[in-house]
Design an enzyme around this catalytic site. Structure first.
Site, PDB file in Angstrom:
ATOM      1  CB  CYS A   1      -0.899   0.014   1.204  1.00 18.89           C
ATOM      2  SG  CYS A   1       0.062  -0.229   2.705  1.00 18.89           S
TER       3      CYS A   1
ATOM      4  NE  ARG B   1       4.579   1.371  -0.321  1.00 18.09           N
ATOM      5  CZ  ARG B   1       5.380   1.464   0.753  1.00 18.09           C
ATOM      6  NH1 ARG B   1       6.675   1.576   0.565  1.00 18.09           N
ATOM      7  NH2 ARG B   1       4.918   1.451   1.964  1.00 18.09           N
TER       8      ARG B   1
ATOM      9  CD1 TRP C   1      -1.628  -5.716   2.161  1.00 20.43           C
ATOM     10  CD2 TRP C   1      -1.131  -5.953   0.015  1.00 20.43           C
ATOM     11  NE1 TRP C   1      -1.160  -6.984   1.987  1.00 20.43           N
ATOM     12  CE2 TRP C   1      -0.862  -7.178   0.684  1.00 20.43           C
ATOM     13  CE3 TRP C   1      -0.908  -5.894  -1.335  1.00 20.43           C
ATOM     14  CZ2 TRP C   1      -0.351  -8.285   0.028  1.00 20.43           C
ATOM     15  CZ3 TRP C   1      -0.401  -7.012  -1.984  1.00 20.43           C
ATOM     16  CH2 TRP C   1      -0.127  -8.183  -1.321  1.00 20.43           C
TER      17      TRP C   1
ATOM     18  CG  ASN D   1      -0.149   3.179   3.781  1.00 22.28           C
ATOM     19  OD1 ASN D   1       0.863   3.641   3.305  1.00 22.28           O
ATOM     20  ND2 ASN D   1      -1.230   2.999   3.072  1.00 22.28           N
ATOM     21  N   GLY D   2      -1.772   0.627   7.273  1.00 21.09           N
ATOM     22  CA  GLY D   2      -1.567  -0.048   8.550  1.00 21.09           C
ATOM     23  C   GLY D   2      -2.834  -0.757   9.005  1.00 21.09           C
TER      24      GLY D   2
ATOM     25  CD  GLU E   1      12.074 -22.658  -1.151  1.00 22.11           C
ATOM     26  OE1 GLU E   1      11.449 -23.410  -1.939  1.00 22.11           O
ATOM     27  OE2 GLU E   1      12.187 -21.434  -1.332  1.00 22.11           O
TER      28      GLU E   1
ATOM     29  CE  LYS F   1      13.422 -19.194  -3.800  1.00 19.91           C
ATOM     30  NZ  LYS F   1      12.292 -20.079  -3.710  1.00 19.91           N
TER      31      LYS F   1
ATOM     32  CD  GLU G   1      12.667 -19.996  -7.936  1.00 19.70           C
ATOM     33  OE1 GLU G   1      11.746 -19.748  -8.733  1.00 19.70           O
ATOM     34  OE2 GLU G   1      12.490 -20.134  -6.728  1.00 19.70           O
TER      35      GLU G   1
ATOM     36  CG  HIS H   1      18.257 -45.892  -1.061  1.00 21.06           C
ATOM     37  ND1 HIS H   1      18.290 -47.249  -0.836  1.00 21.06           N
ATOM     38  CD2 HIS H   1      18.094 -45.318   0.149  1.00 21.06           C
ATOM     39  CE1 HIS H   1      18.105 -47.493   0.450  1.00 21.06           C
ATOM     40  NE2 HIS H   1      17.975 -46.333   1.075  1.00 21.06           N
TER      41      HIS H   1
ATOM     42  CE  LYS I   1       6.302 -13.621  -6.215  1.00 22.24           C
ATOM     43  NZ  LYS I   1       7.348 -14.411  -5.506  1.00 22.24           N
TER      44      LYS I   1
HETATM   45  C1  AGP Z   1       9.179 -20.166  -5.997  1.00 25.32           C
HETATM   46  O1  AGP Z   1      10.336 -19.404  -5.784  1.00 25.32           O
HETATM   47  C2  AGP Z   1       8.596 -19.946  -7.383  1.00 25.32           C
HETATM   48  N1  AGP Z   1       8.364 -18.587  -7.641  1.00 25.32           N
HETATM   49  C3  AGP Z   1       7.381 -20.836  -7.619  1.00 25.32           C
HETATM   50  O2  AGP Z   1       7.784 -22.169  -7.396  1.00 25.32           O
HETATM   51  C4  AGP Z   1       6.152 -20.539  -6.731  1.00 25.32           C
HETATM   52  O3  AGP Z   1       6.426 -20.896  -5.398  1.00 25.32           O
HETATM   53  C5  AGP Z   1       4.989 -21.397  -7.254  1.00 25.32           C
HETATM   54  O4  AGP Z   1       4.705 -20.972  -8.577  1.00 25.32           O
HETATM   55  C6  AGP Z   1       3.731 -21.261  -6.399  1.00 25.32           C
HETATM   56  O5  AGP Z   1       3.295 -19.935  -6.401  1.00 25.32           O
HETATM   57  P1  AGP Z   1       2.170 -19.473  -5.339  1.00 25.32           P
HETATM   58  O6  AGP Z   1       2.759 -19.623  -3.974  1.00 25.32           O
HETATM   59  O7  AGP Z   1       1.871 -18.053  -5.691  1.00 25.32           O
HETATM   60  O8  AGP Z   1       0.974 -20.373  -5.534  1.00 25.32           O
HETATM   61  N1  GLU Z   2      -6.221  -1.580   7.092  1.00 23.33           N
HETATM   62  C1  GLU Z   2      -6.629  -0.630   6.050  1.00 23.33           C
HETATM   63  C2  GLU Z   2      -7.618  -1.254   5.064  1.00 23.33           C
HETATM   64  O1  GLU Z   2      -7.744  -2.477   5.060  1.00 23.33           O
HETATM   65  C3  GLU Z   2      -5.429  -0.080   5.318  1.00 23.33           C
HETATM   66  C4  GLU Z   2      -4.726  -1.149   4.523  1.00 23.33           C
HETATM   67  C5  GLU Z   2      -3.477  -0.579   3.846  1.00 23.33           C
HETATM   68  O2  GLU Z   2      -2.456  -0.440   4.540  1.00 23.33           O
HETATM   69  O3  GLU Z   2      -3.557  -0.292   2.635  1.00 23.33           O
HETATM   70  O4  GLU Z   2      -8.200  -0.555   4.272  1.00 23.33           O
END
Ligand code: AGP
Ligand code: GLU
Length: 611
Positions: A2, A27, A74, A100-101, A484, A488, A491, A507, A606
């Protein structure tokens, strides 16, 4: 997560506020809003979705004014929709406020204000603030004092900005726990959550401290504390980095920034959810289904990638702390299994993005077959968050780096809280619960301690980054961490790596080992230690190099392996969530030494919204 931007000066506020919000987009947010004024009634526009959608709805000719506040939300309380977007406004529509918060005591405040006749139009916690300020103004206080008195009643975190139609030459801002910085221009003054929002206009900044209340006027400002009228002095600093670099807070990549956010994101994941006095956790998001959860017999965790490895860690946790028969499944394979569900079945989806198509398909299948579906998700308002029957948000803030780091630890620690909550209705004693809570409370300090020693992992990466292959091994809770760590590395550095249960070495995988094929061993001094040492000896006997992630104070390990990164001692159950930090750093530094595009590695997205 946010963002806030304010402007007061000689230029039209609208374009500068929109530019500032766009600077804060990284953000992450789900909705946005803006209010500007020049004496006449304040102009207000709010919109769900991207800033570009907000901008498209504004007629700049009508939306004129040289004072304004803007916000990207957010969501924490209340769905992402237009009514819940900020700015929120008072009953008389003269006060406009962005925040925010999290206001933790918003419910009793709302009840008190409604009893006094205030009408609320949103589900948010934020809205109580603007009505508190309105009530104080009606009692005769000026805007600054009205804000001070309002904030004295607040428990929680805030960065706020307030616009008052009756005080056109002033904007009041305040902060506690959410960043807010003042930018001082020529006859104009700004404020924002992050300097990148206005650094094009001025590099003269004042970083507000917690409980500061600043009154901004064209060309000057004053700061008081929430507690009293006395002015406080804050240093004016000159920032000297580009806006782009600012967004990364000076870190070279978002991934490194997000690794370093983990002391804070662990705090955010557990904030308001630990009840040491009862030796238990509290998860508001699953309270509506708690009775069904308590009677459940089987738990299936479904997820992908890093979230799948978190799920594998979670299985050990649920098995250790609850009576649930627990399994974990790759979401992409889940649909091919003829799993029988009934009202005693629970499916837990783990997902940072909340949009992973495989995971979404898995929970739809589970719902169709009658299972109770829960989600542990980072992005509020995401598909999985909406389609799960109940769940818990990670509150990790947006994770920009494609490689997931802070959300691995956040979702993992939330599973510990979920298992603790359930287990304390079953066989877990008060003291066992308290020990887990105390270990969780110490995590931020332990993580920070390791981050302060990150150079040690850089040295290790320098020594091994030319290897073409890596093996990662661990046992029990640390086996998923080995998986994991391998993910890391591969990837983001494109170096091939495999995670393996250490007991499996003999094995097959040990055939791979020679001096060019190093192994990362997660080997804390727990019940698996002696067997891990045997596995390491087997590797060393074949000239394999071994790097150990080991417990502080373990002097023996140094005699066995080639390099060691020490992690603080804690409960066996929590140790993996510390052990993962050096592995994140190892992957990051190795990739950086290879000059990789770390935040956006090739071929990866992502959020994987395709099956
Ligand atoms: C992890 O570093 C990767 N970006 C990827 O494996 C990711 O964890 C996977 O695609 C799952 O994504 P999600 O947690 O948003 O469901
Ligand atoms: N807690 C507030 C809301 O849910 C602010 C969230 C934020 O930081 O954007 O609207």
């Amino acid at each position: 997560m946010c963002g806030i931007v304010t402007y007061l000066g000689k230029q039209q506020a609208l374009p500068l506020l929109l530019e500032g919000l766009k600077r804060l987009e990284y953000r992450g947010y789900d909705s946005a809003g803006i209010a500007v004024m020049d004496g006449q009634p304040v102009r207000l526009m709010k919109s769900v979705g991207k800033i570009s959608e907000l901008e498209a709805r504004i007629d700049p000719v009508k939306f004129n004014g040289t004072a304004g506040i803007a916000h990207t939300r957010w969501a924490t309380h209340g769905k992402p929709n237009e009514a819940n977007a900020h700015p929120h406004f008072s009953c008389d529509r003269k006060l406009f406020l962005v925040h925010n918060g999290i206001i933790e005591n918003y419910l009793p405040l709302r009840r008190e204000l409604e009893a006094a006749g205030h009408k609320f139009v949103s589900e948010t916690d934020t809205e109580v603030l603007v009505h508190l300020v309105e009530a104080n103004k009606k009692s005769g206080l000026d805007l600054t004092a009205a804000v001070q008195h309002a904030l004295r009643r607040v428990v929680g975190t805030f960065g706020i900005a307030v616009l008052d139609q009756d005080e056109p030459g002033v904007i009041v801002v305040a902060k506690r726990g959410s960043p807010l910085i003042i930018g001082i221009g020529n006859d104009e003054i700004l404020a924002a959550s992050d300097v990148s929002a206005f650094v094009r206009l001025t590099k003269q900044v004042v970083y507000l401290n917690d409980n500061d209340v600043a009154t901004l006027r064209r060309g000057d400002y004053s700061i008081v504390s929430i507690e009293g009228p006395a002015e406080v002095e804050r240093e004016v600093e000159t920032v000297d980095i580009s806006a782009e670099a600012l967004e990364k807070r000076g870190f070279k990549h978002f991934m490194l920034k997000e690794i370093h956010q983990q002391p804070d994101t662990v705090v955010n994941a557990v904030r308001g959810r630990l009840l040491p006095e009862e030796g238990v956790s509290r998860l508001g998001g699953i309270e509506p289904v708690l009775e069904r959860l308590k009677s459940a017999r089987r738990l299936s965790i479904v997820s992908c990638g890093t979230s799948f490895y978190a799920g594998q860690y979670g299985r050990y946790v649920f098995e250790a702390l609850t009576n649930l028969e627990t399994d974990v499944a790759l979401a992409s394979e889940f649909r091919y299994r003829s799993v029988r569900f009934d009202e005693k079945s629970v499916v837990l989806a783990l997902s940072q993005s909340g949009e992973t198509a495989d995971t979404l398909a898995a929970i739809r299948e589970a719902k169709r077959k009658g299972a109770l579906v829960l989600g542990i998700v980072n992005v509020v308002g995401s598909s999985i968050a909406r389609e799960a029957g109940a769940g818990v948000f990670m509150h990790a803030g947006p994770e920009i780096g494609v490689a997931s780091t802070k959300c691995f630890t956040s979702q993992s620690i939330i599973m510990v809280l979920m298992a603790l909550l359930l287990g304390r209705y079953q066989n877990l004693t008060f003291n066992e619960g308290l020990r887990i809570l105390r270990a969780i409370e110490e995590m931020p300090k332990h993580i920070q301690d390791m981050l302060d020693r990150q150079e040690q992992m850089l040295e290790i990466a320098r020594k091994y980054h030319k290897a073409k292959n890596f093996l990662f091994i661990g046992r029990k809770y640390n086996y998923p961490i080995a998986l994991e760590g391998a993910l890391k590395l591969k990837e983001i550095s494109y170096v091939h790596a495999e995670g393996y249960a250490a007991g499996e070495m003999k094995h097959g995988p040990i055939a791979l080992i020679d001096e060019s094929f190093p192994t990362m061993a997660v080997v804390p001094q727990d019940e698996t230690y002696d067997k891990m040492i045997s596995n390491i000896q087997e590797i060393k006997a074949r000239n394999g190099k071994v790097i150990a992630v080991a417990s502080e104070g373990d002097r023996e390990i140094r005699k066995v392996v080639d390099d060691v990164f020490y992690i603080p001692r804690t409960l066996d159950l929590i140790t993996p969530l510390l052990a993962v930090i050096p592995l994140q750093l190892f992957a990051y530094y190795t990739a950086d030494l290879h000059g990789r595009e770390i935040d956006k590695p090739r071929n990866l997205a992502k959020s994987v919204t395709v099956e």
